[in-house]
Design a protein around this motif. Structure first.
Motif, PDB file in Angstrom:
ATOM      1  N   TRP A 204       0.833  -1.202   0.000  1.00  0.00           N
ATOM      2  CA  TRP A 204       0.000   0.000   0.000  1.00  0.00           C
ATOM      3  C   TRP A 204       0.868   1.252   0.000  1.00  0.00           C
ATOM      4  CZ3 TRP A 204      -0.528   4.303   3.039  1.00  0.00           C
ATOM      5  CH2 TRP A 204      -1.662   5.098   2.821  1.00  0.00           C
ATOM      6  N   THR A 205       1.944   1.230   0.822  1.00  0.00           N
ATOM      7  CA  THR A 205       2.840   2.390   0.908  1.00  0.00           C
ATOM      8  C   THR A 205       3.509   2.662  -0.435  1.00  0.00           C
ATOM      9  OG1 THR A 205       3.273   1.935   3.249  1.00  0.00           O
ATOM     10  CG2 THR A 205       4.852   3.358   2.115  1.00  0.00           C
TER      11      THR A 205
ATOM     12  N   LYS B 196       0.942   4.173  -2.706  1.00  0.00           N
ATOM     13  CA  LYS B 196       0.668   5.558  -2.330  1.00  0.00           C
ATOM     14  C   LYS B 196       1.802   6.475  -2.760  1.00  0.00           C
ATOM     15  CE  LYS B 196      -2.323   8.321  -0.441  1.00  0.00           C
ATOM     16  NZ  LYS B 196      -3.675   8.454  -1.008  1.00  0.00           N
TER      17      LYS B 196
ATOM     18  N   GLN C  51       1.308   7.181  -6.355  1.00  0.00           N
ATOM     19  CA  GLN C  51       0.218   8.131  -6.551  1.00  0.00           C
ATOM     20  C   GLN C  51       0.670   9.562  -6.242  1.00  0.00           C
ATOM     21  OE1 GLN C  51      -2.022   6.097  -8.284  1.00  0.00           O
ATOM     22  NE2 GLN C  51      -3.620   7.143  -7.150  1.00  0.00           N
ATOM     23  N   ASN C  52       1.383   9.703  -5.141  1.00  0.00           N
ATOM     24  CA  ASN C  52       1.825  11.038  -4.733  1.00  0.00           C
ATOM     25  C   ASN C  52       2.896  11.594  -5.662  1.00  0.00           C
ATOM     26  OD1 ASN C  52       0.042  10.928  -2.635  1.00  0.00           O
ATOM     27  ND2 ASN C  52       1.552  10.560  -1.033  1.00  0.00           N
TER      28      ASN C  52
ATOM     29  N   LEU D   1       4.630  11.944   0.648  1.00  0.00           N
ATOM     30  CA  LEU D   1       3.879  10.915   1.355  1.00  0.00           C
ATOM     31  C   LEU D   1       3.785  11.284   2.830  1.00  0.00           C
ATOM     32  CD1 LEU D   1       2.543   8.084   1.408  1.00  0.00           C
ATOM     33  CD2 LEU D   1       4.801   7.144   1.936  1.00  0.00           C
TER      34      LEU D   1
ATOM     35  N   GLY E 153      -6.492   0.675  -2.603  1.00  0.00           N
ATOM     36  CA  GLY E 153      -5.059   0.908  -2.772  1.00  0.00           C
ATOM     37  C   GLY E 153      -4.161  -0.241  -2.399  1.00  0.00           C
TER      38      GLY E 153
END
Length: 274
Positions: free
Chosen positions: A212-213, A216, A219-220, A227, A270
Motif C-alpha cells: 500500500w505504501t 501511495k 500516486q503522490n 507521502l 489501494g
C-alpha cells in the motif's frame, strides 16, 4: 489413442501447430497429415534425430521444423494450436507460457499426469480445487476430454494420464496475472481456513502495508505530493473482508468470480499484491 487426440484438436488445413515433447513422432506424423505446418520442441537430441529420420523423404518433411532444447526457454513461433504429451516437470510452466503467449492459440490439447489434469479441471468445493485451478480458469476454459491408461505407453509409467482441452479466453480478462496470483497465493496456502485467518497469517499484514505504501508513493509522485499518510493495514483488510462478505469464506469454495470481486475490492482501497 493418437488419432483421438488429433481429432479432439479440430485441426484445419491452414493451421500451424506447436507440439511439445514429440518423442519419436507417433503423434507428430498424424498431425502433419492434417495441417500446414508443425513446429516440434524436443529436449532430447536422440528423440529429435529419430523424428527427423521418420519423416525424411516423405511429403511431410517440408512441413516440419524441429527445435531442440528446453520448451520453457525456447523462442516460440506463431501457432494456432498446441498439442503436447507433456513432460511432468514442465506441466505448470507449459500451461502458463501458453496462456501468456501472444497472439493466443485457438486451443491446446495437452496430456498430463491424471492428478495434474484433475487440478486443472477442478471446480470450487471439490477435492482438487486449488490455486492452480483458479489461476488457469481465470484465463481459459478447461475440459477433461479423455483418460489414457498407462498400458498405452511402452514402457508403462507408474501413473495414469488424462488429456485436457484448454481454450484461452479471447480477449483475456484485464487482470494482471501477478496480482491475481498474489491473492490466490495468500488464500490457498491454507485453502480450508477463512479469508480472515489467511490474511492474519504471519507476514501478510506487513506485506500488504508495504505494498500500500509503495502504491501511495507512486500516486503522490505523479501528483507532486509528499507521502504523509500511513494506514492501519489490519483494520483496512478486515473492513474489506466484511464489506465483500468474504471474511468467513474459504478459498476451497470460492469461485474465480469471488476471487476477482475480492481482488477488485482490495485495489479500490489501494492494496496490491504484486
Amino acid at each position: 489413442m493418437f488419432l483421438r487426440i488429433v481429432d479432439k484438436a479440430n485441426l484445419k488445413p491452414t493451421d500451424s501447430v506447436l507440439e511439445v515433447g514429440p518423442g519419436t513422432g507417433n503423434l507428430t506424423v498424424r498431425i502433419l497429415e492434417k495441417v500446414k505446418h508443425v513446429t516440434a520442441v524436443e529436449m532430447d537430441p536422440r528423440m529429435a534425430a529419430e523424428l527427423v529420420k521418420r519423416v525424411q523423404g516423405t511429403s511431410e518433411q517440408r512441413k516440419l521444423d524441429i527445435t531442440i532444447g528446453d520448451f520453457v526457454k525456447a523462442e516460440l513461433p506463431y501457432f494456432d494450436v498446441c498439442i503436447s504429451n507433456t513432460p511432468y516437470q514442465i506441466s505448470s510452466p507449459l500451461v502458463f507460457r501458453l496462456l501468456s503467449h501472444r497472439p493466443l492459440p485457438r486451443v491446446a490439447i495437452l496430456m498430463f499426469q491424471r492428478e495434474f489434469a484433475l487440478r486443472l479441471t477442478a471446480t470450487p468445493g471439490t477435492e482438487f480445487w486449488s490455486r492452480l485451478s483458479a489461476n488457469v480458469q481465470l484465463y481459459a476454459k478447461v475440459d477433461h476430454i479423455m483418460k489414457v491408461a498407462r498400458n498405452n505407453f511402452r514402457p508403462a509409467p507408474n501413473v495414469e494420464s488424462s488429456v485436457v482441452r484448454i481454450t484461452p479466453l479471447s480477449p483475456p480478462p484485464p487482470v494482471r496475472f501477478e496480482e491475481f496470483d498474489g491473492l490466490t497465493r495468500i488464500l490457498f496456502t491454507r485453502r480450508n481456513k477463512t479469508c480472515r485467518a489467511n490474511f492474519g497469517a504471519s507476514g501478510v499484514e506487513k506485506m500488504m502495508r508495504d505494498n500500500w505504501t509503495q502504491w501511495k508513493k507512486g500516486q503522490n509522485a505523479s501528483s507532486g505530493m509528499e507521502l504523509e499518510e500511513s494506514i492501519d493495514a489490519k483494520a483496512a483488510i478486515e473492513e474489506i473482508l466484511q464489506e465483500t462478505g468474504f471474511s468467513d469464506a474459504r478459498a476451497a469454495k470460492m469461485s474465480v468470480d469471488d476471487l476477482l470481486k475480492l481482488l477488485y475490492a482490495f485495489h479500490a482501497k489501494g492494496f496490491h499484491f504484486a
